[in-house]
Design a protein around this motif. Structure first.
Motif, mmCIF file in Angstrom:
data_model
loop_
_atom_site.group_PDB
_atom_site.id
_atom_site.type_symbol
_atom_site.label_atom_id
_atom_site.label_comp_id
_atom_site.label_asym_id
_atom_site.label_seq_id
_atom_site.Cartn_x
_atom_site.Cartn_y
_atom_site.Cartn_z
ATOM 1 N N ILE A 230 3.388 8.556 -6.307
ATOM 2 C CA ILE A 230 2.210 8.697 -5.446
ATOM 3 C C ILE A 230 1.282 7.497 -5.606
ATOM 4 N N LEU A 231 1.079 7.044 -6.837
ATOM 5 C CA LEU A 231 0.227 5.880 -7.069
ATOM 6 C C LEU A 231 0.838 4.621 -6.440
ATOM 7 N N SER A 232 2.174 4.510 -6.500
ATOM 8 C CA SER A 232 2.833 3.373 -5.858
ATOM 9 C C SER A 232 2.619 3.422 -4.343
ATOM 10 N N ALA A 233 2.754 4.620 -3.762
ATOM 11 C CA ALA A 233 2.543 4.767 -2.321
ATOM 12 C C ALA A 233 1.097 4.447 -1.946
ATOM 13 N N CYS A 234 0.159 4.867 -2.802
ATOM 14 C CA CYS A 234 -1.252 4.560 -2.532
ATOM 15 C C CYS A 234 -1.511 3.057 -2.596
ATOM 16 N N ALA A 235 -0.879 2.373 -3.557
ATOM 17 C CA ALA A 235 -1.048 0.917 -3.659
ATOM 18 C C ALA A 235 -0.495 0.223 -2.414
ATOM 19 N N ILE A 236 0.653 0.685 -1.930
ATOM 20 C CA ILE A 236 1.234 0.100 -0.713
ATOM 21 C C ILE A 236 0.325 0.358 0.478
ATOM 22 N N GLY A 237 -0.163 1.590 0.588
ATOM 23 C CA GLY A 237 -1.066 1.920 1.691
ATOM 24 C C GLY A 237 -2.352 1.114 1.650
ATOM 25 N N ALA A 238 -2.887 0.897 0.436
ATOM 26 C CA ALA A 238 -4.124 0.129 0.311
ATOM 27 C C ALA A 238 -3.901 -1.328 0.723
ATOM 28 N N GLY A 239 -2.750 -1.888 0.360
ATOM 29 C CA GLY A 239 -2.467 -3.277 0.727
ATOM 30 C C GLY A 239 -2.404 -3.455 2.243
ATOM 31 N N VAL A 240 -1.782 -2.506 2.941
ATOM 32 C CA VAL A 240 -1.718 -2.578 4.401
ATOM 33 C C VAL A 240 -3.075 -2.276 5.018
ATOM 34 N N ALA A 241 -3.812 -1.324 4.437
ATOM 35 C CA ALA A 241 -5.113 -0.933 4.996
ATOM 36 C C ALA A 241 -6.114 -2.076 4.995
ATOM 37 N N ILE A 242 -6.003 -2.973 3.997
ATOM 38 C CA ILE A 242 -6.923 -4.115 3.956
ATOM 39 C C ILE A 242 -6.791 -4.960 5.223
ATOM 40 N N ILE A 243 -5.563 -5.111 5.714
ATOM 41 C CA ILE A 243 -5.348 -5.907 6.913
ATOM 42 C C ILE A 243 -5.994 -5.238 8.116
ATOM 43 N N PHE A 244 -5.814 -3.925 8.249
ATOM 44 C CA PHE A 244 -6.399 -3.224 9.391
ATOM 45 C C PHE A 244 -7.926 -3.170 9.301
ATOM 46 N N ARG A 245 -8.442 -3.255 8.071
ATOM 47 C CA ARG A 245 -9.906 -3.171 7.922
ATOM 48 C C ARG A 245 -10.598 -4.486 8.210
ATOM 49 N N PHE A 246 -10.008 -5.594 7.817
ATOM 50 C CA PHE A 246 -10.703 -6.878 7.922
ATOM 51 C C PHE A 246 -10.118 -7.810 8.970
ATOM 52 N N PHE A 247 -9.014 -7.430 9.600
ATOM 53 C CA PHE A 247 -8.416 -8.325 10.606
ATOM 54 C C PHE A 247 -8.260 -7.596 11.929
#
Length: 247
Positions: A230-247
């Motif tokens: 679950i923590l690995s999935a959250c880390a992957i989701g956070a990495g992708v979410a940064i792109i959608f948040r700032f780009f």
């Protein structure tokens, strides 16, 4: 003799856990090695971070820490094959221990460039599955993005022991490369490209093993591995979410 049996069982169990084996399989393999070596009542307790084993009638218990965990089915299959050879009487205990040490040091693996190519192919095919159509315009971009993300993940894994950091940066590289590709006109659907390219990073084996461990009664190991996944999935989701948040 008993000390050598315990050391052999611990070495086999540690190799299997580091290779991503299920805990019930580790328990069974260690117990079978001990029984085939003459110990009728081995006491085995396994966790994702450590192994404990003792034998009935003796006060000594040996432990072995597990410092790293990954996915390497070659190691798991190698231990299983050696255990079967020992059970069949083809090798003795000393030969088994020597073979396990050799397997631990010299496990064959695919070269990095071949792993990256496999990640590219996996990204393309999975994008087709999730998009439910053959988007030939986005398929090359998905392959390139998946290869970049997996390469970043492998590089960061070699530089840091914080597994979640390497997964987060790999997912961030996937999102950034996909966004740049779409902006440059190389691709059209940002969502489809990211969904396909991020799949090589998803901890599917860890999730499956955690469920299988819990079904087999290893609740502690199952929950620990499930939380790690679950923590690995959250880390992957956070990495992708940064792109959608700032780009």
């Amino acid at each position: 003799m008993a000390d050598k049996i315990l050391k052999t069982c611990l070495l086999a169990g540690r190799i299997m856990i580091e290779g991503g084996s299920e805990m019930y399989r580790v328990d069974d393999t260690m117990a079978r090695i001990a029984k085939n070596a003459g110990e009728t009542a081995p006491q085995v307790f396994t966790t994702p971070t450590g192994l404990f084993i003792g034998v009935a009638g003796q006060p000594d218990v040996q432990i072995a820490p597990v410092s790293q965990r990954g996915i390497d089915m070659e190691k798991v299959a190698g231990v299983n094959n050696l255990s079967r050879q020992f059970a069949a009487g083809e090798i003795d205990l000393d030969a088994l221990y020597a073979a396990l040490e050799k397997l631990d040091r010299n496990t064959p693996f695919f070269p990095v460039w071949l792993q990256i190519i496999a990640a590219a192919l996996c990204s393309t095919t999975l994008m087709v599955i999730f998009a439910q159509k053959y988007d030939f315009f986005d398929m090359p971009l998905a392959a390139v993005v998946g290869a970049i993300g997996f390469a970043v993940y492998l590089r960061m894994s070699s530089l840091t022991k914080v597994r979640f950091m390497s997964e987060l940066l790999g997912a961030f590289a996937v999102g950034l490369a996909a966004w740049l590709g779409v902006r440059l006109g190389v691709g059209r659907s940002l969502n489809n490209v990211i969904v396909g390219a991020v799949m090589p990073l998803v901890p599917g084996v860890a999730i499956t093993n955690s469920i299988r461990d819990m079904l087999a009664g290893h609740l502690l190991s199952g929950m620990a591995r499930g939380m790690e996944a679950i923590l690995s999935a959250c880390a992957i989701g956070a990495g992708v979410a940064i792109i959608f948040r700032f780009f």
